[in-house]
Motif scaffolding. Structure first.
Motif, short mmCIF file in Angstrom:
data_model
loop_
_atom_site.label_atom_id
_atom_site.label_comp_id
_atom_site.label_asym_id
_atom_site.label_seq_id
_atom_site.Cartn_x
_atom_site.Cartn_y
_atom_site.Cartn_z
N LYS A 63 53.29 -6.08 78.38
CA LYS A 63 52.75 -7.51 78.58
C LYS A 63 52.86 -7.62 80.28
O LYS A 63 53.44 -6.98 80.98
CB LYS A 63 54.06 -8.45 78.21
N THR A 64 51.96 -8.38 80.55
CA THR A 64 51.81 -8.89 82.01
C THR A 64 52.94 -9.74 82.30
O THR A 64 52.92 -10.89 81.71
CB THR A 64 50.32 -9.39 82.12
N SER A 65 53.87 -9.68 83.25
CA SER A 65 54.70 -10.54 83.72
C SER A 65 54.29 -11.67 84.67
O SER A 65 53.70 -10.96 85.67
CB SER A 65 55.92 -9.82 84.16
N LEU A 66 54.22 -12.77 84.66
CA LEU A 66 53.86 -13.68 85.78
C LEU A 66 55.15 -14.24 86.07
O LEU A 66 56.12 -14.84 85.06
CB LEU A 66 52.83 -14.65 85.10
N ILE A 67 55.14 -14.89 87.59
CA ILE A 67 56.30 -15.17 87.95
C ILE A 67 56.27 -16.70 87.96
O ILE A 67 55.13 -17.30 87.62
CB ILE A 67 56.40 -14.87 89.42
N THR A 68 57.32 -17.49 88.00
CA THR A 68 57.46 -19.00 88.11
C THR A 68 58.12 -19.29 89.32
O THR A 68 58.27 -18.40 90.33
CB THR A 68 57.87 -19.43 86.89
N LYS A 69 58.00 -20.41 89.52
CA LYS A 69 58.67 -20.99 90.65
C LYS A 69 60.23 -20.56 90.93
O LYS A 69 60.56 -20.49 92.04
CB LYS A 69 58.89 -22.75 90.76
#
Length: 141
Positions: free
Chosen positions: A2-8
């Motif tokens: 899975k592609t990991s996306l960052i959050t705030k």
């Protein structure tokens, strides 16, 4: 995978120090814009502002190539007849050297809310003194 996306919540910011003495204006602006936008980070996400703080010192000692000191112009128009003000780079460096670098970097950032937030993390000083020594900025070559 899975592609990991960052959050705030995943954002960690560092301070970088750039000495602009005898550096070419455009090349310095590219380095600064990359650090502000976070494109050098492994977890770069285009819709999240995860860039770092950048402190630029010695803005008055910036270098340019060719005849840019006389030929490069900065314009400002008030909207009224006769309200066009034109300054060349040499005059702009004498009066407001920090704005020369800020203007060059701002042109390389996104033209949206993210870009507006990124430019606020840019700190430019005309001399070699800066008040960010408590943050322990990392020197960038």
């Amino acid at each position: 995978m899975k592609t990991s996306l960052i959050t705030k919540n995943d954002i960690s910011r560092k301070y970088y120090l750039i000495d602009s003495e005898n550096q070419i204006l455009g090349r310095l602006a590219v380095k600064t814009a990359l650090l502000l936008s976070g494109k050098r980070k492994v977890n770069y996400t285009s819709n999240v502002d995860n860039g770092d703080f950048v402190v630029v010192v010695n803005a008055a000692k910036i270098a340019v190539t060719g005849n840019k000191l006389q030929d490069k112009t900065y314009t400002n128009f008030s909207g009224y007849p006769g309200g066009l003000k034109i300054k060349n780079l040499e005059r702009f460096l004498k009066t407001r050297p920090a704005e020369v670098i800020r203007h060059a970097v701002k042109g390389m950032l996104p033209k949206n809310k993210l870009g507006s937030r990124m430019i606020t993390r840019l700190k430019v000083y005309a001399g070699s003194e800066h008040p960010h020594s408590a943050q322990k900025p990392e020197q960038v070559k």
